[in-house]
Structures are given as structure tokens and as C-alpha cells.
Scaffold this active site. Sequence first.
Site, PDB file in Angstrom:
ATOM      1  N   ASP A 106      40.709  41.718  41.795  1.00 41.38           N
ATOM      2  CA  ASP A 106      39.495  41.813  40.985  1.00 41.38           C
ATOM      3  C   ASP A 106      38.437  40.862  41.529  1.00 41.38           C
ATOM      4  O   ASP A 106      38.757  39.862  42.183  1.00 41.38           O
ATOM      5  CB  ASP A 106      39.790  41.433  39.524  1.00 41.38           C
ATOM      6  CG  ASP A 106      40.744  42.405  38.865  1.00 41.38           C
ATOM      7  OD1 ASP A 106      40.851  43.546  39.333  1.00 41.38           O
ATOM      8  OD2 ASP A 106      41.377  42.008  37.859  1.00 41.38           O
TER       9      ASP A 106
HETATM   10  N1  URA Z   1      46.221  41.896  38.402  1.00 40.73           N
HETATM   11  C1  URA Z   1      45.003  41.704  37.827  1.00 40.73           C
HETATM   12  O1  URA Z   1      44.851  41.819  36.640  1.00 40.73           O
HETATM   13  N2  URA Z   1      43.985  41.385  38.646  1.00 40.73           N
HETATM   14  C2  URA Z   1      44.097  41.235  39.978  1.00 40.73           C
HETATM   15  O2  URA Z   1      43.113  40.937  40.650  1.00 40.73           O
HETATM   16  C3  URA Z   1      45.364  41.435  40.549  1.00 40.73           C
HETATM   17  C4  URA Z   1      46.410  41.764  39.739  1.00 40.73           C
END
Ligand code: URA
Length: 245
Positions: A106
Site C-alpha cells: 500500500d
Molecule cells: N497488507 C496490507 O494491508 N497492506 C500492505 O501493504 C501489505 C499487506
Amino acid sequence: MEKIRLDKFLSDLGFGSRKETKKLVKQKRVKVNDAVVNNPSFHLNPEKDAVSVDEQPVQYKKHHYYMLNKPSGYITATEDRDYPTVMEIFADLPFYRKLFPIGRLDMDTEGLLIITDDGQFAHRISHPKWEVEKEYFAVVEGDASGLEKERERFEREGLQLKDYRTKPFKLQLVETSPDRSKIKITVSEGKHHIVKRIMERLGYPVLYLKRVRIGSLQLDEGLETGQYRELTEEEVEKLKKQVNL
Ligand code: URA
């Protein structure tokens, strides 16, 4: 190894299209064994001949593999209209346009991201069939000590989310306090927002998230956020072994 043309050699290494690498050679910016070569059809042995571009030695490699300590605020994509992408961090590499990230973190997640130009490797590392573990460090809201007694259940059964049952995952409490806790969580799937969704469902929303491991590959603690380094041959081989390559 068979001899190949100098312009093709440079193009394979990502120095641009054949037209561009021909130009590079004609501009006398390329040396083979310390002598300027200005003929793009010059044939060389990639394993034996020493090549440099603008006095920088280049080494022939079929593929490139890097680990990036991703900073928050960057999108895991090769292009985006609105936000900086992780690939912009690699823009100083002549062949960076051939590279892409494996999987996705993310925008606000930090930590380990593998960047490569090896499509088959990328496909296997992220394919659910190979169940490559991804370990995260997270700071979550609230006192998570109550999760201790549920750990075994998560490892056996996973967790039912609103619309999806996760695969089994491992949870480790690192530090707890009344208002926030530090945990480690290891999942073997790449579903979107998986860690945030799990922790939200358990009642401990994620405040900070960082990936620290992918399979056998640990994030190099010496890398500041925003820095990258090439993987060693040993690191690549170990990862490949895990996905039967
Ligand atoms: N899980 C999440 O919620 N975000 C990420 O960036 C990676 C795994």
C-alpha cells in the site's frame, strides 16, 4: 557463450533500443577491453570481454534483482498520474524501464519490495500456489495481548473476513501497552490490504505497517527507507529454490 553484437549486448542490458545503443556506440562512449569501439556490429563474448559505458564497467546479466526499502507515500506501480511510483527511485539505472515491482505494498506501507525484470520469477513469487511467506511488522491501535490465546487458531484455520476466509497465518506479539501494540504477522497470500483487513477485523486497526521478509529474503536493516541494493546471487538462488526455479 556465443558472441553477440555490441549494440544488442547493450540493449539487453537495458541501455535502450537497438537504435539508441547504436548511437551510444557511435558517440564513442563504449569501450571493450579498454579500447573505444565505435562499430555497433562489433561482436563480443559477454563472459570474457570487459565492457564499459562512459567509463562505468557493465556486467552482463540476464536479469536484475533488487531489494527496496519502500518509503511511505510511494505507489507500487510503474506509472501513476498523481503520485510518485517506487520505480522513480530506480530512475538512475539505465535499464530501469525494464524493471517492475513484485506484488504490491500500500502507499502508506514501508519495507521490503523486490524489483526485477524477471517475469517468470515474479510470477512464481507472487502466485498463491507457491505460498511464499510475507512477514510484516505492525503497530496497531489498542492492547492486543488478548490475541495471544487465539494464535494457534489463526495458524490452523486463518480468519473469516466479511467476504473471504484467509489462509492460516502466524501472529506474534512483540510489545503491548494499553493504547498501542507492536506485532509481527506472517501471511502466505498476496491479497489486497490483507494485514490491515485482518487486524481491523480483530479490532486492532493498523497504524503503521512494514514488510520485513519475503520467503527466505530478509529486509536488509542497513537500508534506510528509500534506499535499494542489488540482491546477492545467494539470495536470488534461495528464493528461486523456494519456487522451484
Ligand atoms: N497488507 C496490507 O494491508 N497492506 C500492505 O501493504 C501489505 C499487506
